[in-house]
Enzyme design. Structure first.
Site, short mmCIF file in Angstrom:
data_model
loop_
_atom_site.label_atom_id
_atom_site.label_comp_id
_atom_site.label_asym_id
_atom_site.label_seq_id
_atom_site.Cartn_x
_atom_site.Cartn_y
_atom_site.Cartn_z
N HIS A 185 -15.78 -46.81 -29.03
CA HIS A 185 -15.62 -47.78 -27.68
C HIS A 185 -16.21 -49.01 -27.83
CE1 HIS A 185 -15.78 -48.73 -23.40
NE2 HIS A 185 -14.85 -47.84 -23.13
N ASP B 298 -22.77 -41.38 -28.14
CA ASP B 298 -22.14 -41.87 -26.88
C ASP B 298 -21.31 -40.56 -26.44
OD1 ASP B 298 -20.22 -42.37 -25.10
OD2 ASP B 298 -19.37 -44.34 -26.38
N GLN C 293 -17.27 -39.46 -23.43
CA GLN C 293 -15.88 -38.47 -23.24
C GLN C 293 -16.32 -37.00 -23.68
OE1 GLN C 293 -12.98 -39.26 -22.29
NE2 GLN C 293 -13.42 -41.54 -22.11
N LYS D 276 -16.87 -40.17 -15.22
CA LYS D 276 -15.86 -39.46 -15.91
C LYS D 276 -16.14 -37.93 -15.72
CE LYS D 276 -15.05 -43.41 -19.18
NZ LYS D 276 -15.41 -43.96 -20.27
N CYS E 288 -10.04 -49.91 -24.90
CA CYS E 288 -11.44 -50.45 -25.48
C CYS E 288 -11.89 -50.01 -26.67
CB CYS E 288 -12.63 -50.06 -24.31
SG CYS E 288 -12.20 -50.61 -22.71
C1 LIG Z 1 -15.77 -44.68 -20.84
C2 LIG Z 1 -16.64 -44.92 -21.98
C3 LIG Z 1 -17.87 -45.68 -22.56
C4 LIG Z 1 -18.17 -46.60 -21.33
O1 LIG Z 1 -18.66 -46.18 -19.87
P1 LIG Z 1 -18.92 -46.91 -18.79
O2 LIG Z 1 -18.79 -45.91 -17.74
O3 LIG Z 1 -17.85 -47.94 -18.76
O4 LIG Z 1 -20.06 -47.40 -18.94
C5 LIG Z 1 -18.40 -45.71 -23.71
N1 LIG Z 1 -17.82 -45.04 -24.54
C6 LIG Z 1 -16.63 -44.10 -24.43
C7 LIG Z 1 -16.24 -43.39 -25.52
C8 LIG Z 1 -16.28 -44.12 -23.27
O5 LIG Z 1 -14.90 -43.34 -23.14
#
Ligand SMILES: *Cc1c(COP(=O)(O)O)cnc(C)c1O
Length: 404
Positions: free
Chosen positions: A121, A198, A201, A224, A362
């Site tokens: 992302h 990260d 997801q 999320k 993104c």
């Molecule tokens: C949504 C997402 C982000 C960013 O999350 P925010 O809530 O916008 O800070 C970063 N990495 C991944 C894989 C995402 O799906």
């Protein structure tokens, strides 16, 4: 098995109509919907205990502080962190990654290397590019293959004593691929590099165990995983958090301030400057409780069924291609139809009440890899149904007819 109708009744928005049609919400990868317990908990906080935390001796301030720290403990327990002070409240994944990238500016030197993956992302690319610009370190990219999987033999080759930090998502938001992070963590440690995962997801679908993974940092967002927007968590190993400098200066993060010298507070406060999103943090705890009550095994079972069903039904459509073909996948289907722009399909099916994401998600480098402008991404949650997938398939067929 989950009683889906009972689960759906927990989410009031699922009864809404959009453009006169029942809402079919398949944009869970962008943000999940919120159950009534979460919505109620936000109001309850402001109605009953609203006060600033850590500052007052008065009763409400103590109640708010206790509730906030209880929520931190819930997160600690949920991700199996060793210490509560390794769990930092943030505004989201983006903030957590920037905090770490900013901290590494004090560690990196020219010639050092930062490894990101081709599947990231933008929020797990740009902060590292900024870090490399600032420090003279070099950004290296772990490549992906046609199936959307990272190429581990290339990863092994890229790793060296120059590698100071590796950063990779647990699950790709654009394709739904689950990355082999345990392997990647162990390999990074073999060369003495730190590794950030990260998990934005991943947390909607599974319970990460940060001690078993042995990752140095794990970042995710609350919104999320049924929680409020503007909430998130950065887990960091105690030794790393002690080593990194504070990210923001301000109230709450100090021990003592004089104009000559300021000393910083202990963890986690060193990284929590200013008044945080108190209600959000507390209610993130409520969201985690809710998801655990539903049960992650149940969640996974339902979502994998939806994934299999959607994959099969969508592939019935002529000219439809799915991106991301791996056995290790979560409930995301990213697709295109030959000769049609994803945006056009998204616009037509929105008129039919269906919310999907269209575009680059993104993650422009992935789109560049496939040489496409974007995809249509349907991302499913445990509260979605096969009937809703049927609605999507019929709508996509209709759009295809209109557009070709
Ligand atoms: C949504 C997402 C982000 C960013 O999350 P925010 O809530 O916008 O800070 C970063 N990495 C991944 C894989 C995402 O799906």
């Amino acid at each position: 098995m989950l009683d889906i109708q009972k689960i759906r009744a927990d989410f009031p928005i699922l009864n809404e109509k959009v453009n006169g049609k029942p809402l079919v919400y398949f944009d869970n990868g962008a943000t999940s919907q919120k159950p009534q317990v979460v919505i109620d908990a936000i109001a309850k906080y402001y109605q009953e205990i609203n006060a600033n935390i850590h500052r007052g001796v008065h009763t409400l301030s103590q109640l708010a502080t206790d509730a906030y720290e209880i929520a931190r403990g819930k997160v600690q327990h949920h991700i199996n962190a060793k210490h509560a002070h390794e769990v930092l409240f943030t505004s989201g994944t983006t903030f957590g990654i920037n905090l770490v990238a900013n901290g590494f500016a004090s560690i990196l030197k020219p010639g050092d290397e930062v490894l990101v993956s081709a599947l990231e992302h933008h929020s797990n690319i740009v902060p590292w590019q900024m870090l490399c610009e600032k420090t003279g370190a070099t950004l290296k990219v772990i490549p992906m293959d046609e199936n959307g999987e990272l190429i581990m033999s290339q990863y092994d080759k890229l790793l060296s004593v120059k590698t100071k930090i590796v950063t990779v998502n647990h699950i790709s938001n654009a394709l739904g691929i689950i990355n082999p992070i345990k392997y990647m963590i162990d390999k990074a440690h073999e060369v003495g590099a730190a590794i950030l995962i990260d998990g934005a997801q991943a947390v909607p679908h599974l319970k990460p165990d940060v001690q078993a993974l042995d990752c140095d940092f794990y970042a995710f967002s609350g919104h999320k995983m049924c929680g409020p927007t503007g909430t998130g968590i950065l887990y960091g190993k105690e030794a790393w958090l002690n080593k990194l400098p504070p990210y923001q200066g301000g109230g709450e993060m100090i021990k003592e301030v004089t104009f000559e010298k300021t000393t910083y507070a202990e963890l986690p406060h060193k990284f929590e400057a200013g008044t945080p999103n108190i209600a959000g943090g507390i209610v993130l705890g409520t969201a985690i409780d809710y998801m655990n009550e539903v049960g992650f095994e149940n969640i996974q079972q339902q979502e994998l069924e939806l994934l299999a069903y959607a994959t099969k039904r969508l592939l019935e459509i002529e000219g439809l291609r799915i991106y991301g073909n791996s056995a290790a996948k979560t409930s995301v289907v990213s697709f295109n139809i030959e000769g049609i722009h994803p945006y056009d399909i998204g616009t037509i099916i929105d008129k039919l009440g269906i919310a999907v994401r269209t575009g680059h998600h993104c993650a422009q480098p992935i789109m560049n890899f496939y040489e496409i402008p974007g995809t249509i991404r349907a991302s499913f949650s445990f509260y979605n149904t096969k009937e809703e997938i049927d609605v999507l398939v019929e709508a996509v067929k209709k759009a295809q007819l209109m557009l070709s």
